[in-house]
Write a protein that holds these residues in place. Structure first.
Motif, PDB file in Angstrom:
ATOM      1  N   TYR A  46      14.012  31.159 -59.705  1.00 42.72           N
ATOM      2  CA  TYR A  46      15.176  31.795 -59.096  1.00 42.72           C
ATOM      3  C   TYR A  46      15.368  33.218 -59.619  1.00 42.72           C
ATOM      4  N   LYS A  49      12.906  35.317 -57.723  1.00 39.56           N
ATOM      5  CA  LYS A  49      13.347  35.547 -56.354  1.00 39.56           C
ATOM      6  C   LYS A  49      14.384  36.670 -56.285  1.00 39.56           C
ATOM      7  N   LYS A  53      13.891  40.248 -54.435  1.00 38.60           N
ATOM      8  CA  LYS A  53      14.851  40.678 -53.420  1.00 38.60           C
ATOM      9  C   LYS A  53      15.336  42.098 -53.715  1.00 38.60           C
TER      10      LYS A  53
END
Length: 191
Positions: A46, A49, A53
């Protein structure tokens, strides 16, 4: 009796030490969050990610505002997509990340990228809020990616799938603004 008094004294000092550390909020009037006061482990997946992003937003999702197009100058886009941008688009379309080691894994090897410009045009000048008078320059690219894809499955029946001629096509748009001089002022419609 002396042993019992020593234990009581030691317990009192221990309780006093714990209550003044600020960790539990006993007797100090601080807030006690209960189970939420302790750190909760988060998977690195996570975190990766979120970093990815931000990377995409910082590098590729902003529309730059360039100077005006000079008279007699080139009206073509000079910036084809980078290999990194193409690989991020490929990862979005056909993800490899996020497999389970020794159970399900994917790999991409021997990547070759071919970039073709399919359109390059400029919109007529108009007024954009927060920018002012500008022209929007569009450049559309077709990126064909050739690669070898190896998929390893470890459960329930261990096997390996090897696609030596995998092809994926990704379309990438590059848009940017060019500032312009005077344009016709905006007229408020009569209601």
């Amino acid at each position: 009796m002396r042993k019992h008094v020593n234990r009581m004294l030691l317990s009192t000092f221990a309780l006093l030490a714990v209550s003044t550390t600020g960790c539990f909020g006993i007797g100090t009037g601080t807030y006690n969050l209960g189970l939420l006061g302790f750190p909760i482990p988060v998977s690195p997946y996570y975190q990766h990610k979120q970093e990815e992003k931000f990377w995409k937003h910082e590098r590729y999702e902003r529309v730059p505002i360039l100077g005006p197009i000079t008279s007699g100058g080139p009206v073509v886009a000079l910036d084809p997509p980078s290999d990194d941008e193409v690989m991020h688009a490929l990862e979005t379309a056909r993800p490899v990340q996020g497999g389970i080691p020794l159970i399900y894994e994917k790999q991409r090897n021997g990547v070759r990228i071919i970039k073709e410009k399919i359109a390059d045009y400029i919109d007529p000048p108009r007024f954009y809020p927060l920018i002012g008078p500008a022209q929007l320059h569009h450049a559309h690219y077709k990126c064909t990616i050739y690669f070898d894809e190896k998929t390893t499955v470890g459960y329930p029946v261990p096997h390996t799938l090897h696609d030596r001629e995998a092809i994926e096509v990704v379309y990438i748009d590059h848009n940017h603004f060019h500032m312009v001089g005077d344009v016709e002022p905006y007229k408020t419609p009569n209601l």
